[in-house]
Design a protein around this motif. Sequence first.
Motif, mmCIF file in Angstrom:
data_model
loop_
_atom_site.group_PDB
_atom_site.id
_atom_site.type_symbol
_atom_site.label_atom_id
_atom_site.label_comp_id
_atom_site.label_asym_id
_atom_site.label_seq_id
_atom_site.Cartn_x
_atom_site.Cartn_y
_atom_site.Cartn_z
ATOM 1 N N TYR A 82 56.537 57.588 64.664
ATOM 2 C CA TYR A 82 56.735 56.756 63.363
ATOM 3 C C TYR A 82 55.167 56.161 62.945
ATOM 4 C CZ TYR A 82 61.630 56.557 64.379
ATOM 5 O OH TYR A 82 62.930 57.030 64.551
ATOM 6 N N SER A 86 53.323 57.229 59.574
ATOM 7 C CA SER A 86 53.270 56.258 58.377
ATOM 8 C C SER A 86 51.579 56.220 58.086
ATOM 9 C CB SER A 86 53.602 54.689 59.072
ATOM 10 O OG SER A 86 54.918 54.833 59.285
ATOM 11 N N SER A 134 45.331 47.078 59.871
ATOM 12 C CA SER A 134 46.534 47.768 60.540
ATOM 13 C C SER A 134 46.026 48.385 61.817
ATOM 14 C CB SER A 134 47.350 48.918 59.776
ATOM 15 O OG SER A 134 46.586 49.700 59.174
ATOM 16 N N LEU A 148 58.779 52.424 67.201
ATOM 17 C CA LEU A 148 59.172 51.680 66.026
ATOM 18 C C LEU A 148 58.746 50.143 65.892
ATOM 19 C CD1 LEU A 148 60.344 51.943 63.146
ATOM 20 C CD2 LEU A 148 62.633 51.425 64.159
ATOM 21 N N GLU A 149 59.159 49.267 67.080
ATOM 22 C CA GLU A 149 58.621 47.926 67.177
ATOM 23 C C GLU A 149 57.228 47.744 66.869
ATOM 24 O OE1 GLU A 149 59.034 44.420 70.439
ATOM 25 O OE2 GLU A 149 59.950 46.566 70.854
ATOM 26 N N LEU A 151 55.110 49.712 65.243
ATOM 27 C CA LEU A 151 54.828 49.990 63.903
ATOM 28 C C LEU A 151 55.262 48.802 62.854
ATOM 29 C CD1 LEU A 151 53.846 51.843 61.899
ATOM 30 C CD2 LEU A 151 56.241 52.783 61.783
ATOM 31 N N THR A 152 56.466 48.304 63.164
ATOM 32 C CA THR A 152 56.926 47.212 62.580
ATOM 33 C C THR A 152 55.898 45.922 62.709
ATOM 34 O OG1 THR A 152 59.075 47.526 62.843
ATOM 35 C CG2 THR A 152 58.873 45.461 61.976
ATOM 36 N N ARG A 153 55.471 45.486 63.846
ATOM 37 C CA ARG A 153 54.519 44.533 64.038
ATOM 38 C C ARG A 153 53.333 44.574 63.341
ATOM 39 N NH1 ARG A 153 56.135 44.654 69.546
ATOM 40 N NH2 ARG A 153 54.157 45.581 70.109
ATOM 41 N N THR A 154 52.778 45.916 63.503
ATOM 42 C CA THR A 154 51.364 46.145 62.845
ATOM 43 C C THR A 154 51.649 46.013 61.243
ATOM 44 O OG1 THR A 154 50.969 47.746 64.599
ATOM 45 C CG2 THR A 154 49.869 48.015 62.425
ATOM 46 N N PHE A 155 52.641 46.812 60.761
ATOM 47 C CA PHE A 155 52.866 46.555 59.240
ATOM 48 C C PHE A 155 53.165 45.022 58.724
ATOM 49 C CE2 PHE A 155 53.140 51.061 57.376
ATOM 50 C CZ PHE A 155 52.488 51.519 58.445
ATOM 51 N N VAL A 156 53.797 44.379 59.378
ATOM 52 C CA VAL A 156 53.969 43.070 58.958
ATOM 53 C C VAL A 156 52.864 42.306 59.087
ATOM 54 C CG1 VAL A 156 55.218 40.937 59.687
ATOM 55 C CG2 VAL A 156 56.249 43.085 59.752
#
Length: 310
Positions: A82, A86, A134, A148-149, A151-156
């Motif tokens: 992911y 992304s 990022s 995915l976790e 990636l989510t932290r990075t993008f947030v």
Amino acid sequence: MRSLEGVAESPLSTVLNLTLQEEKYNLTLKEGNYGPRFYGWLFECHGFWHNVALIVPSALFVLYLGFQARKSFTKLTHGRSYIMISYYGCLWLVSLLNLAWCSLQAWECTPEKAVAWNVLSLFTTSGMLFLEVSLVAFLLQGNYASGLEALTRTFVVSGLIIGLDLLLKVIYLFGFGVPLFIDNNDQSHRVKWGLWVVHKLVLTAVYGFILFMYHSKWRERLPARPAFYKYITIMCCLNALALFACGLTGNGAGFGFWLYGLTMIFYHAFYLPLLYITFLSDFFQEEDLHLENVYYSEMKDAGFFDADWE
């Protein structure tokens, strides 16, 4: 008397006719002839070499991505990472924005295009800063940041930082009228250069902190890849140089303005290829090595190399 008046008026009428014809000719050139437009697009504003130094590397990098698109998409699909998918998508989007920004430098010197130039600059710089932040956020998560976790932290985190930065730029740009992205005749705009000093100071401090971590006991928390260290070193030096240039320009030094323009050329022309080499090319090469190992194992199991041992 009439003949004398005619003689006296004829030169004046001739001059008026020539002036009208010249104006019509110039208007025709502006409306129908693309020669003057091309000349103004490539040679005016910052000059020929400045525009070429921006356009050529950006265009070549987009062409490279285009030639590698099918192969890269296949690898990303099979890898199912992911984070890599992304980043690759964001890299494509920002590369196209950056190419448009580099190709439309003439807008910066055209008052009618001021709003369009500011909007394009906002999206381009925000996109490139998003990739910067990022990647730093991903590095600070340690060696095992994946899935995915992560990636989510990075993008947030990156989205919040870029959103705040974008909001402040919009307020100063459209609310207070500070010409953040117009650098042709405003070398002594102290508010503008003060804002850029703060901006570059924050980035330099972040990259400097990561460099400090590489030489401290917290080094094990960072990914053990030399490419990341080289990337951080290059970005720290570039931002420190831009910080120094902004400080000089804010005090009215012409050399500082020239140095700032040089750092902008290096950033917009070479940052995205540097990001690709640092973060994505290794992934694609690892996939190649992985496929080669798979093919070798299959051939070995099928007995292709038995004759070598006899």
